[in-house]
Design a protein around this motif. Structure first.
Motif, short mmCIF file in Angstrom:
data_model
loop_
_atom_site.label_atom_id
_atom_site.label_comp_id
_atom_site.label_asym_id
_atom_site.label_seq_id
_atom_site.Cartn_x
_atom_site.Cartn_y
_atom_site.Cartn_z
N MET A 201 0.85 -1.19 0.00
CA MET A 201 0.00 0.00 0.00
C MET A 201 0.88 1.24 0.00
N ARG A 202 0.49 2.22 -0.81
CA ARG A 202 1.27 3.44 -0.91
C ARG A 202 0.61 4.56 -0.10
N PHE A 203 1.44 5.28 0.63
CA PHE A 203 0.98 6.42 1.41
C PHE A 203 1.67 7.67 0.89
N THR B 102 -1.57 9.98 3.88
CA THR B 102 -2.87 9.55 3.37
C THR B 102 -2.69 8.40 2.39
N THR B 103 -3.80 7.76 2.06
CA THR B 103 -3.78 6.67 1.08
C THR B 103 -4.01 7.19 -0.33
N HIS C 62 -10.74 6.08 1.87
CA HIS C 62 -9.58 6.97 1.92
C HIS C 62 -9.23 7.17 3.38
N ILE D 214 2.92 -0.42 9.06
CA ILE D 214 2.44 0.92 8.70
C ILE D 214 2.90 1.95 9.72
#
Length: 360
Positions: A1-3, A11-12, A44, A68
């Motif tokens: 997952m990219r933040f 944020t996503t 989101h 995370i």
């Protein structure tokens, strides 16, 4: 997952495209949001404090939660990729429903003209209070959306009254809310007063405006931007603002009338009328009416002769704050609301069911 960094937060990615279409919920350490008419799985997340998001393991798993928090430990800047992380959409179903209920409190497009019924505030707030209490693990910290007492306090007596009308669903809701209120020590506040639709009031006020003064120098209609005004005050249809330029004692004024929803007073809400170099500002009264003095660039009053001699086709009337909002966004909201009323799903609120069943 990219933040990714956005306004100083991890944020996503980009959030929903319009605030009027965004169901938002603040939980401990983060703000969750969904597009109300988009895929339910597209959540989101904006982390206000990743360390405080103790609930995150429920959504992504324990190892992903740790990864995370570790990856987002620094000051938000650029992008961070955390491998092997995916949100479990089903784990957020109850939170999405809670966010949707809060969205309804702010953005539900109740309209006499469009035939979209109001949602009973007492019933909706009671449901949200119960859902919030059930989701307590997500509200370890006090957040904007975690105040159960504030949801219950204004409606306790009204819920009891509604329960006596014979609908077992409302009776069960009232009982559960009363038990919750007792558990958290909430005392009933002033009972809300049911207000009937004020369509007849609109006609009376409009009639008075039409009768007074000479013939209108110019007239037109405008729409209220929902983001510019408090919820529940104005009818949510388009072109609910009528305006006329009239003259009294050789001075031109704009007479403005806005249709109300019947749930609240419009007293004190700003109104502005602009047409080229002509400008005027004032406030609405409780019925949604205002008489606004018009002035030119030199701040001198516009005379009747000047008013008759100018082109008023560019006149803009603003109710509330001056914000940008497209009619297309408002239409998407109406389409979404009508679809929910026509085909209530498993996430429907009792307030929606009662509205759909009414003879509005």
């Amino acid at each position: 997952m990219r933040f990714a960094e956005d306004s100083g937060l991890w944020t996503t990615g980009p959030g929903p495209d319009a605030v009027q279409l965004s169901a938002v919920l603040e939980v401990s350490g983060a703000v969750l949001s969904w597009s109300v008419d988009g895929p339910e799985s597209d959540v989101h997340i904006a982390f206000t404090d990743p360390v405080r998001a103790d609930w995150l393991w429920r959504v992504v798993g324990e190892s992903a939660h740790s990864a995370i928090v570790s990856a987002l430990g620094g000051v938000p800047d650029g992008q961070v990729e955390v491998e092997g992380v995916a949100v479990r959409p089903a784990a957020l179903d109850s939170l999405r429903r809670l966010a949707l209920g809060h969205w309804m409190r702010r953005w539900w497009p109740a309209s006499v003209r469009d035939g979209i019924p109001e949602l009973g505030a007492a019933v909706l707030d009671g449901e949200l209070a119960l859902l919030t209490a059930a989701a307590g693990d997500y509200f370890v910290d006090d957040t904007f959306d975690s105040d159960v007492a504030e949801l219950l306090r204004p409606h306790a007596e009204l819920l009891e009254g509604l329960a006596r009308l014979g609908d077992p669903r409302v009776a069960e809701l009232a009982r559960a809310c009363a038990e919750l209120a007792a558990d958290i020590g909430v005392e009933a506040g002033p009972a809300a007063v049911a207000v009937q639709s004020r369509r007849d009031d609109y006609a009376l006020v409009a009639g008075e405006v039409t009768r007074r003064g000479a013939a209108a120098i110019a007239a037109g209609v405008a729409s209220v931007s929902w983001a510019a005004v408090p919820p529940g005050v104005f009818d949510a249809a388009e072109n609910t603002v009528s305006w006329r330029v009239e003259s009294a004692d050789d001075v031109a004024n704009a007479v403005v009338l806005v249709e109300l929803s019947g749930r609240a007073s419009a007293a004190g809400i700003a109104v502005r009328v602009r047409s080229g170099a002509v400008d005027g500002a004032g406030t609405l009264d409780a019925s949604g009416a205002a008489t606004v003095a018009l002035v030119g660039e030199d701040q001198a009053p516009i005379t009747e002769s000047v008013a008759w001699g100018r082109d008023w086709r560019d006149t803009a009337v603003t109710i509330g704050a001056d914000v940008g909002e497209s009619p297309q966004v408002r239409q998407r909201v109406r389409t979404f609301a009508r679809a929910r009323l026509a085909r209530p799903g498993p996430d429907a609120f009792l307030a929606e069911l009662l509205a759909a069943e009414s003879d509005y």
